[in-house]
Scaffold this motif. Structure first.
Motif, PDB file in Angstrom:
ATOM      1  N   GLY A   1      26.090   7.900 -52.955  1.00 48.70           N
ATOM      2  CA  GLY A   1      26.113   9.342 -53.086  1.00 48.70           C
ATOM      3  C   GLY A   1      27.006   9.937 -52.020  1.00 48.70           C
ATOM      4  O   GLY A   1      27.152   9.385 -50.921  1.00 48.70           O
TER       5      GLY A   1
ATOM      6  N   LEU B   1      22.610   4.869 -53.176  1.00 51.04           N
ATOM      7  CA  LEU B   1      21.554   5.372 -54.060  1.00 51.04           C
ATOM      8  C   LEU B   1      20.855   4.228 -54.787  1.00 51.04           C
ATOM      9  O   LEU B   1      19.767   4.402 -55.303  1.00 51.04           O
ATOM     10  CB  LEU B   1      22.143   6.336 -55.091  1.00 51.04           C
ATOM     11  CG  LEU B   1      22.735   7.626 -54.528  1.00 51.04           C
ATOM     12  CD1 LEU B   1      23.504   8.376 -55.616  1.00 51.04           C
ATOM     13  CD2 LEU B   1      21.643   8.499 -53.947  1.00 51.04           C
TER      14      LEU B   1
ATOM     15  N   ALA C   1      28.973  11.424 -61.152  1.00 48.60           N
ATOM     16  CA  ALA C   1      28.182  12.524 -61.699  1.00 48.60           C
ATOM     17  C   ALA C   1      28.264  13.685 -60.715  1.00 48.60           C
ATOM     18  O   ALA C   1      28.129  13.489 -59.511  1.00 48.60           O
ATOM     19  CB  ALA C   1      26.735  12.098 -61.901  1.00 48.60           C
TER      20      ALA C   1
ATOM     21  N   GLN D   1      22.233  20.224 -56.469  1.00 53.06           N
ATOM     22  CA  GLN D   1      21.246  19.153 -56.658  1.00 53.06           C
ATOM     23  C   GLN D   1      20.586  18.846 -55.318  1.00 53.06           C
ATOM     24  O   GLN D   1      21.245  18.841 -54.283  1.00 53.06           O
ATOM     25  CB  GLN D   1      21.936  17.900 -57.203  1.00 53.06           C
ATOM     26  CG  GLN D   1      21.009  16.830 -57.675  1.00 53.06           C
ATOM     27  CD  GLN D   1      20.347  17.179 -58.992  1.00 53.06           C
ATOM     28  OE1 GLN D   1      20.712  18.138 -59.645  1.00 53.06           O
ATOM     29  NE2 GLN D   1      19.358  16.398 -59.361  1.00 53.06           N
TER      30      GLN D   1
ATOM     31  N   TRP E   1      19.346  16.673 -52.480  1.00 52.47           N
ATOM     32  CA  TRP E   1      19.546  15.337 -51.931  1.00 52.47           C
ATOM     33  C   TRP E   1      18.873  15.288 -50.569  1.00 52.47           C
ATOM     34  O   TRP E   1      18.636  16.304 -49.937  1.00 52.47           O
ATOM     35  CB  TRP E   1      21.034  14.988 -51.819  1.00 52.47           C
ATOM     36  CG  TRP E   1      21.828  15.898 -50.934  1.00 52.47           C
ATOM     37  CD1 TRP E   1      22.509  17.016 -51.317  1.00 52.47           C
ATOM     38  CD2 TRP E   1      22.029  15.793 -49.512  1.00 52.47           C
ATOM     39  NE1 TRP E   1      23.110  17.612 -50.239  1.00 52.47           N
ATOM     40  CE2 TRP E   1      22.831  16.877 -49.113  1.00 52.47           C
ATOM     41  CE3 TRP E   1      21.592  14.882 -48.555  1.00 52.47           C
ATOM     42  CZ2 TRP E   1      23.222  17.070 -47.797  1.00 52.47           C
ATOM     43  CZ3 TRP E   1      21.987  15.081 -47.231  1.00 52.47           C
ATOM     44  CH2 TRP E   1      22.796  16.160 -46.873  1.00 52.47           C
TER      45      TRP E   1
ATOM     46  N   LEU F   1      17.889  11.595 -60.754  1.00 51.67           N
ATOM     47  CA  LEU F   1      18.779  10.552 -61.274  1.00 51.67           C
ATOM     48  C   LEU F   1      17.977   9.522 -62.059  1.00 51.67           C
ATOM     49  O   LEU F   1      16.900   9.106 -61.645  1.00 51.67           O
ATOM     50  CB  LEU F   1      19.526   9.857 -60.137  1.00 51.67           C
ATOM     51  CG  LEU F   1      20.536  10.706 -59.374  1.00 51.67           C
ATOM     52  CD1 LEU F   1      21.199   9.881 -58.282  1.00 51.67           C
ATOM     53  CD2 LEU F   1      21.594  11.277 -60.309  1.00 51.67           C
TER      54      LEU F   1
ATOM     55  N   GLN G   1      21.611   5.292 -63.809  1.00 54.54           N
ATOM     56  CA  GLN G   1      22.666   5.944 -63.041  1.00 54.54           C
ATOM     57  C   GLN G   1      22.833   5.339 -61.653  1.00 54.54           C
ATOM     58  O   GLN G   1      23.889   5.499 -61.039  1.00 54.54           O
ATOM     59  CB  GLN G   1      22.381   7.437 -62.901  1.00 54.54           C
ATOM     60  CG  GLN G   1      22.537   8.230 -64.171  1.00 54.54           C
ATOM     61  CD  GLN G   1      22.224   9.687 -63.932  1.00 54.54           C
ATOM     62  OE1 GLN G   1      21.076  10.062 -63.713  1.00 54.54           O
ATOM     63  NE2 GLN G   1      23.258  10.512 -63.962  1.00 54.54           N
ATOM     64  N   ILE G   2      21.808   4.670 -61.154  1.00 62.50           N
ATOM     65  CA  ILE G   2      21.877   4.160 -59.784  1.00 62.50           C
ATOM     66  C   ILE G   2      21.733   2.638 -59.696  1.00 62.50           C
ATOM     67  O   ILE G   2      21.685   2.079 -58.614  1.00 62.50           O
ATOM     68  CB  ILE G   2      20.819   4.838 -58.887  1.00 62.50           C
ATOM     69  CG1 ILE G   2      19.412   4.669 -59.450  1.00 62.50           C
ATOM     70  CG2 ILE G   2      21.156   6.301 -58.685  1.00 62.50           C
ATOM     71  CD1 ILE G   2      18.318   5.228 -58.572  1.00 62.50           C
TER      72      ILE G   2
END
Length: 125
Positions: free
Chosen positions: A7, A27, A73, A78, A80, A111, A115-116
């Motif tokens: 990230g 991530l 993405a 968002q 974090w 997420l 995606q990770i």
């Protein structure tokens, strides 16, 4: 490129909201922030010091953000977080519009596991 999903975010140190701190961290579950420094050491100049390694990380994060890929993405506002225990490097002068790099274990709300998840890579870490 390296299999691990990282990230990249920015943080503001004052009300001007300049994004003067770059924040980078893995991530992918089970991957610790030290892996980022290993990659920088492996891919960077053999005699590079901590500041140069941090600049390499920021360059890679910026390049990925600007160039994009199927793994990029973008999130507006968002949430974090960077877990305690990472590493901070202050640059002697502004580098890539950032004054500092913070690395650590990172998490982003919302997420999905796909995606990770780590992908196969040709590049050893």
């Amino acid at each position: 490129m390296f299999g691990v999903v990282f990230g990249y975010a920015t943080h503001h140190l004052d009300e001007r909201r300049l994004g003067d701190v770059a924040v980078v961290g893995p991530l992918t579950p089970g991957v610790e922030w030290g892996r980022l420094w290993q990659m920088a050491r492996h891919c960077g100049r053999p005699t590079a010091g901590e500041t140069e390694l941090a600049q390499w990380m920021l360059t890679q994060a910026t390049r990925a953000f600007v160039c994009g890929s199927d793994r990029i993405a973008h999130f507006q506002e968002q949430r974090w977080k960077l877990e305690p225990g990472g590493k901070c490097v202050r640059f002697n002068s502004t580098y890539a519009n950032r004054d500092q790099l913070w690395t650590g274990n990172m998490a982003i709300d919302g997420l999905a596991p796909d995606q990770i998840s780590e992908r196969h890579t040709l590049y050893p870490a």
